[in-house]
Write an enzyme that holds these catalytic residues in place. Sequence first.
Site: not given
Length: 672
Positions: A356, A405, A490, A536
């Site tokens: 990230c 990712d 999440k 993310h």
Amino acid sequence: MIQVTLDDGTVNEYVSGITAGEVVIDANGKKHGCVAAIVNGEQKDFSTQLTESCEVSGIDAFSDDGMHILRHSAAHLLAQAVMELYPDAKPTIGPAIDRGFYYDFAMEPIGESDLKTIEKKMNELSRKNLQVERIELTDEELQEHFVNNPYKLEIINDKLEDGDSSTIYKQGDWYDLCLGPHVPSTAKLMAVKLTSVSQAYWRGDQSREQLVRIYGIVEPDKHALKQTLSRMEEAKKRDHRKLGKDLQLFHVDEEVGQGLILWTPRGAVVRQELQDFISYHLRRQGYHQVFTPNIGKLDLYRTSGHFPYYQDSQYPPLVEKDLMKKLSDEGCSCGELSNMMKAGDIEGYLLKPMNCPHHVKIYSSQARSYRDLPLRLAEFGTVYRWEQSGEISGLTRVRGFTQDDAHLFVREDQIAEEVLGCIELVQVIFETLGMEDYRVRVGLRDPDSSKYVGSPEKWDAAEQACRDAASSLGVNWTEEEGEAAFYGPKIDFVVKDVIGREWQLGTVQVDYNLPERFGLEYKGSDGNTHRPVMIHRAPFGSMERFCGVLIEHFAGKFPTWLSPTQIHILTISEKHAQYANEIAALLKDNDVRVEIDAGDDTIGKKIRTHRKMQPAYMVIVGEGEIESRTVSLRARNGDQISGLSLDDFISSLKQEIQEKTSVPSLVPAKSD
RNA sequence: GCCAACGUAGCAUAGCUGGUAGUGCGUCGGAUUUGUAAUCCGACGGUCGGGGGUUCGAGUCCCUCCGUUGGCUCCA
């Protein structure tokens, strides 16, 4: 007399004081297969006396509740057996778990070989048909019963504060503190098997006593036990660590390092095909591919907060050699060096533990406007984490892995749609792989905790976005409070493989924190400066882990498109090598992965040999095929067709690969 | 990181109470040229995870390190 309503709705009259067990026998016959009863919605022992009118039903041993009781009772039986064999052992706790039960003892360590002895003793106690008795005690009596067992006393003291009732269960001379319910007799526990012995800490606390934990499984009868044991065998055969070796997919070398995967050519094919497939869908969803380096400056990770927070699970930082020499000349100790790093007094580089921060820097490399959002940056980024040595295992827990990712920089009003997009990607890929049994866990904040960053309003909106996304897909999903990351809610994906095991893969996380820390901005349509939100997402977790799951899911029998080698051509004799080469060349031209065996083994031997590598198909060629320009095709299960023309073969094979058919199906199943 | 068990040729394994390593598959060579789950013969290959110790002598006993497995704890 009392009125008892049975589960089929009939109402019977009994004398007051009849036991729940007697009612169950009366209702279902002697061979009822139940282990306990439900009285007015509550689980009760068979010995429970009924003195008022009520509803009663039996708990079948094979039901979830029944299995739980069986397991719990088996744990008691285990403790009883251990106490007979090791009188000095002190039993602590012994619960039922998903796959069986365990019991923790404070005792001298024992080995696997001791399990057989204990198991024998359990069988012996089971055969004695000991009645399991529930006894209520006063708090004082309870303390006296366990005066020699500090662990039980600790539990009792905690319990007394909670005001729980104080009961013990007694079978033969042995008794244990327990709320129950339990099976009526040890005879119900004839199908037990102890599976392993290991260590655990008292109350899961690393600073407290180490206990010996014995695991076991139990089933209602021997037949079911046999089935469970064979299922465990099957799982063992599918173990990706074993298949990884047999099929030459990957290698882990002591000299390279623990948990560092070397992808060998055949495994690399699987990983690459999977990555290409995911990339294709990412492009369709408007992601941009980026590449970033494997290291970054310490300060970057100080800003992101990861370096200080996760220091223990990172590889130690790299310090520039001139600086290192200077510090060493000054007599700087390791401890001092570490403190200086922590304080930010010296700079170094970190092997990146996540992608990230690098992606954040790509975002902030330009001025961004609301028109640029959402900006979706994707990278198959390799990260390194210092996992505890005892945790490292196969492909599922490693020290270097490549995440699928991506980071999405979005406006707040875009969160819901973007989260949804992430889930859709997962859906399409799971479906293609035939992993349609999966569920979603939505991790929400714990309303009683203050550890979270961001305003409550933002949290509410983000949590709702996650819920909406989860529910819009028609898959099973659950909410779990307290499971959110500190920076946002999440969504976790959990798939079930073909033999019913669940695997936690990746997550989608909404993050308000990182944009704040890095001061990210965009210019809004109102002319003001706003802060983006980050999402993310690594829906498959890591390529390593995902491949590991796939190996087990397919038991090494990959769909044609994923097979390391798709076709193995075997010749009847060496005389047919030329035709085999011709076919191989043709297949290679069509981008098919192919291998030839034109050696002098018999065809039976060749089939046996090549079967081990699990190609999607074997092509067998001899005189007949050469004359008619055909092939004979053999599927993994041994089914075969002959006289398939080369053209038909190649075109249908190409189609199967292109459609990513999850089960090879060029050879029709035998119809007999 | 902690506990237990384990670590013998590329793979799978034998080696009881200590006397200097067997077998199968694979590999290589030779014979054979074969029609759908093992053709025959021969050869090569191991300082028994590394290091240290006990012993006249250690794969076998002890210590230590590395690794694997099963758990515990942890998991951005």
